[in-house]
Motif scaffolding. Structure first.
Motif, PDB file in Angstrom:
ATOM      1  N   SER A  22      -0.148  -1.343   0.673  1.00 41.11           N
ATOM      2  CA  SER A  22      -0.223  -0.040  -0.051  1.00 41.11           C
ATOM      3  C   SER A  22       1.472   1.058   0.073  1.00 41.11           C
ATOM      4  CB  SER A  22      -0.519  -0.506   1.292  1.00 41.11           C
ATOM      5  OG  SER A  22      -1.179   1.547   1.152  1.00 41.11           O
ATOM      6  N   ILE A  23      -0.243   2.262  -0.349  1.00 43.05           N
ATOM      7  CA  ILE A  23       1.518   3.841  -0.186  1.00 43.05           C
ATOM      8  C   ILE A  23       1.643   3.696   0.685  1.00 43.05           C
ATOM      9  CG2 ILE A  23       0.516   3.765  -2.714  1.00 43.05           C
ATOM     10  CD1 ILE A  23      -1.064   6.866  -1.725  1.00 43.05           C
ATOM     11  N   GLN A  24       0.415   3.569   2.090  1.00 42.01           N
ATOM     12  CA  GLN A  24       0.205   3.995   3.372  1.00 42.01           C
ATOM     13  C   GLN A  24       1.661   3.404   3.603  1.00 42.01           C
ATOM     14  OE1 GLN A  24      -3.148   4.051   5.284  1.00 42.01           O
ATOM     15  NE2 GLN A  24      -4.081   3.550   3.927  1.00 42.01           N
ATOM     16  N   ALA A  25       2.782   2.619   3.305  1.00 41.91           N
ATOM     17  CA  ALA A  25       3.646   2.364   4.015  1.00 41.91           C
ATOM     18  C   ALA A  25       4.582   3.330   3.801  1.00 41.91           C
ATOM     19  CB  ALA A  25       4.414   1.157   3.320  1.00 41.91           C
ATOM     20  N   ARG A  26       4.401   4.720   2.636  1.00 43.39           N
ATOM     21  CA  ARG A  26       5.104   5.827   2.768  1.00 43.39           C
ATOM     22  C   ARG A  26       4.416   7.067   2.997  1.00 43.39           C
ATOM     23  NH1 ARG A  26       6.046   4.412  -2.838  1.00 43.39           N
ATOM     24  NH2 ARG A  26       5.899   2.456  -2.915  1.00 43.39           N
ATOM     25  N   LEU A  27       2.915   6.530   2.965  1.00 45.67           N
ATOM     26  CA  LEU A  27       2.155   7.773   3.453  1.00 45.67           C
ATOM     27  C   LEU A  27       1.052   7.446   3.842  1.00 45.67           C
ATOM     28  CD1 LEU A  27       1.677  10.725   2.005  1.00 45.67           C
ATOM     29  CD2 LEU A  27      -0.025   9.720   0.522  1.00 45.67           C
ATOM     30  N   PRO A  28       1.363   7.326   6.138  1.00 45.41           N
ATOM     31  CA  PRO A  28      -0.016   6.416   6.241  1.00 45.41           C
ATOM     32  C   PRO A  28      -0.708   7.627   6.628  1.00 45.41           C
ATOM     33  CG  PRO A  28       2.676   6.749   7.927  1.00 45.41           C
ATOM     34  CD  PRO A  28       3.049   7.306   6.091  1.00 45.41           C
ATOM     35  N   LEU A  29      -1.977   7.323   7.510  1.00 45.57           N
ATOM     36  CA  LEU A  29      -3.037   8.541   7.820  1.00 45.57           C
ATOM     37  C   LEU A  29      -2.910   8.079   9.327  1.00 45.57           C
ATOM     38  CD1 LEU A  29      -5.529   7.974   4.680  1.00 45.57           C
ATOM     39  CD2 LEU A  29      -3.716   9.620   5.379  1.00 45.57           C
ATOM     40  N   PRO A  30      -2.392   9.119  10.463  1.00 48.00           N
ATOM     41  CA  PRO A  30      -2.106   8.404  11.623  1.00 48.00           C
ATOM     42  C   PRO A  30      -3.132   8.842  12.003  1.00 48.00           C
ATOM     43  CG  PRO A  30      -1.015  10.237  11.199  1.00 48.00           C
ATOM     44  CD  PRO A  30      -1.345  10.010  10.121  1.00 48.00           C
ATOM     45  N   GLU A  31      -4.516   9.608  11.235  1.00 46.28           N
ATOM     46  CA  GLU A  31      -5.772   9.598  12.137  1.00 46.28           C
ATOM     47  C   GLU A  31      -6.345   8.585  11.652  1.00 46.28           C
ATOM     48  OE1 GLU A  31      -5.812  11.316   8.598  1.00 46.28           O
ATOM     49  OE2 GLU A  31      -5.037  11.288   9.609  1.00 46.28           O
ATOM     50  N   ALA A  32      -6.050   7.699  10.896  1.00 45.10           N
ATOM     51  CA  ALA A  32      -7.397   5.981  10.873  1.00 45.10           C
ATOM     52  C   ALA A  32      -6.445   4.747  10.762  1.00 45.10           C
ATOM     53  CB  ALA A  32      -8.052   6.326   9.893  1.00 45.10           C
ATOM     54  N   THR A  33      -5.255   4.680  10.583  1.00 43.37           N
ATOM     55  CA  THR A  33      -4.463   3.659   9.980  1.00 43.37           C
ATOM     56  C   THR A  33      -3.375   3.544  10.473  1.00 43.37           C
ATOM     57  OG1 THR A  33      -4.162   4.707   7.678  1.00 43.37           O
ATOM     58  CG2 THR A  33      -6.161   3.856   8.101  1.00 43.37           C
ATOM     59  N   THR A  34      -2.714   2.973  11.323  1.00 44.62           N
ATOM     60  CA  THR A  34      -1.446   3.282  11.263  1.00 44.62           C
ATOM     61  C   THR A  34      -0.711   2.069  11.414  1.00 44.62           C
ATOM     62  OG1 THR A  34      -1.305   5.631  13.124  1.00 44.62           O
ATOM     63  CG2 THR A  34       0.333   3.640  13.697  1.00 44.62           C
ATOM     64  N   ALA A  35      -1.975   1.381  12.045  1.00 46.72           N
ATOM     65  CA  ALA A  35      -1.664  -0.837  12.227  1.00 46.72           C
ATOM     66  C   ALA A  35      -1.546  -0.582  10.829  1.00 46.72           C
ATOM     67  CB  ALA A  35      -2.664  -1.363  13.114  1.00 46.72           C
ATOM     68  N   TYR A  36      -2.226  -0.531   9.874  1.00 45.65           N
ATOM     69  CA  TYR A  36      -2.785  -1.354   8.494  1.00 45.65           C
ATOM     70  C   TYR A  36      -0.814  -0.408   7.838  1.00 45.65           C
ATOM     71  CZ  TYR A  36      -4.082  -1.260   3.908  1.00 45.65           C
ATOM     72  OH  TYR A  36      -4.338  -2.059   2.468  1.00 45.65           O
ATOM     73  N   ALA A  37      -0.808   0.943   8.025  1.00 44.01           N
ATOM     74  CA  ALA A  37       0.266   1.618   7.394  1.00 44.01           C
ATOM     75  C   ALA A  37       1.275   0.554   7.635  1.00 44.01           C
ATOM     76  CB  ALA A  37       0.599   2.138   7.768  1.00 44.01           C
ATOM     77  N   ALA A  38       1.812   0.304   9.466  1.00 41.82           N
ATOM     78  CA  ALA A  38       3.056  -0.530   9.459  1.00 41.82           C
ATOM     79  C   ALA A  38       2.530  -2.005   9.244  1.00 41.82           C
ATOM     80  CB  ALA A  38       3.142  -0.612  11.194  1.00 41.82           C
ATOM     81  N   ALA A  39       1.598  -2.531   8.969  1.00 45.07           N
ATOM     82  CA  ALA A  39       2.034  -3.927   8.156  1.00 45.07           C
ATOM     83  C   ALA A  39       2.138  -3.876   6.962  1.00 45.07           C
ATOM     84  CB  ALA A  39       0.520  -4.343   8.675  1.00 45.07           C
ATOM     85  N   LYS A  40       1.477  -3.203   6.328  1.00 43.94           N
ATOM     86  CA  LYS A  40       2.233  -3.052   5.111  1.00 43.94           C
ATOM     87  C   LYS A  40       3.245  -2.483   4.706  1.00 43.94           C
ATOM     88  CE  LYS A  40      -1.401  -4.032   3.171  1.00 43.94           C
ATOM     89  NZ  LYS A  40      -1.937  -5.589   2.037  1.00 43.94           N
ATOM     90  N   ALA A  41       4.608  -1.566   5.605  1.00 43.71           N
ATOM     91  CA  ALA A  41       5.645  -1.663   5.395  1.00 43.71           C
ATOM     92  C   ALA A  41       6.017  -2.799   5.620  1.00 43.71           C
ATOM     93  CB  ALA A  41       6.065  -0.172   6.689  1.00 43.71           C
ATOM     94  N   ALA A  42       5.551  -3.312   6.615  1.00 41.42           N
ATOM     95  CA  ALA A  42       6.603  -4.656   6.989  1.00 41.42           C
ATOM     96  C   ALA A  42       6.933  -5.574   6.239  1.00 41.42           C
ATOM     97  CB  ALA A  42       6.348  -4.970   8.670  1.00 41.42           C
ATOM     98  N   LEU A  43       5.470  -6.074   5.170  1.00 42.67           N
ATOM     99  CA  LEU A  43       5.489  -6.386   3.626  1.00 42.67           C
ATOM    100  C   LEU A  43       6.093  -6.295   3.075  1.00 42.67           C
ATOM    101  CD1 LEU A  43       3.739  -8.863   2.627  1.00 42.67           C
ATOM    102  CD2 LEU A  43       1.844  -6.940   1.551  1.00 42.67           C
ATOM    103  N   SER A  44       6.138  -4.679   3.014  1.00 43.64           N
ATOM    104  CA  SER A  44       7.087  -4.766   1.924  1.00 43.64           C
ATOM    105  C   SER A  44       8.312  -4.944   2.316  1.00 43.64           C
ATOM    106  CB  SER A  44       6.687  -3.038   1.944  1.00 43.64           C
ATOM    107  OG  SER A  44       7.907  -2.568   0.865  1.00 43.64           O
ATOM    108  N   VAL A  45       9.243  -4.292   3.179  1.00 45.16           N
ATOM    109  CA  VAL A  45      10.211  -5.239   3.299  1.00 45.16           C
ATOM    110  C   VAL A  45      10.470  -6.489   3.110  1.00 45.16           C
ATOM    111  CG1 VAL A  45      11.972  -5.366   5.360  1.00 45.16           C
ATOM    112  CG2 VAL A  45      10.672  -2.902   5.145  1.00 45.16           C
ATOM    113  N   TYR A  46       9.684  -7.042   4.082  1.00 42.66           N
ATOM    114  CA  TYR A  46       9.723  -8.426   3.423  1.00 42.66           C
ATOM    115  C   TYR A  46       9.568  -9.404   1.896  1.00 42.66           C
ATOM    116  CZ  TYR A  46       8.028 -13.061   3.502  1.00 42.66           C
ATOM    117  OH  TYR A  46       7.946 -14.567   2.775  1.00 42.66           O
ATOM    118  N   SER A  47       9.098  -8.652   1.729  1.00 45.90           N
ATOM    119  CA  SER A  47       8.839  -9.154  -0.081  1.00 45.90           C
ATOM    120  C   SER A  47      10.198  -8.633  -0.661  1.00 45.90           C
ATOM    121  CB  SER A  47       7.835  -7.946  -0.828  1.00 45.90           C
ATOM    122  OG  SER A  47       6.507  -8.509   0.250  1.00 45.90           O
TER     123      SER A  47
END
Length: 144
Positions: A22-47
């Protein structure tokens, strides 16, 4: 899924893994989706790591990072945002686009557009593509 499928791909010397980040790995929306953004960032690094490990064995790993996609769930969100702001659906879309810092194409992407990108990167036409990420966000994430 990777644990279940990648060993067979390695054994046959070919395969493609497509991770949807997700683009949220680079552009998180802290008011709504911090956990989602963190999970997608982790998936990106794992990939990235998986690509380095398995690409020499014939298995490509590619990431697709959607931005705002107009799914049924995002339409419901847009309706809720519009109702809370006392505006119509187009007004709700504008509010969401503004919260993202703008979407240069002026609309969310469609599920079919994302599916078409995934079909391409998984196809033989993309046979030399591995270890990279394709962003499909209508220009939302600024580039240098």
């Amino acid at each position: 899924m990777d644990r279940a499928l990648v060993p067979a791909m390695i054994a046959q010397g070919a395969g493609v893994v497509v991770h949807v980040t997700s683009i949220q790995a680079r552009l998180p929306l802290p008011e709504a989706t911090t956990a989602y953004a963190a999970a997608k960032a982790a998936l990106s690094v794992y990939s990235k790591s998986l690509a380095k490990e398995v690409s020499p064995k014939g298995v490509r790993v590619v990431r697709v990072a959607p931005g705002w996609i107009e799914t049924e769930a995002s339409v419901r969100l847009t309706e809720r945002v519009a109702a809370e702001a006392g505006t119509d659906l187009d007004g709700g879309r504008r509010i969401i686009m503004d919260s993202l810092g703008g979407v240069p194409i002026g609309r969310p992407s469609t599920p079919d557009e994302v599916a078409n990108l995934i079909a391409f990167v998984a196809s033989d036409r993309a046979a030399s593509i591995t270890g990279t990420e394709y962003v499909i966000d209508g220009g939302t994430v600024p580039t240098a």
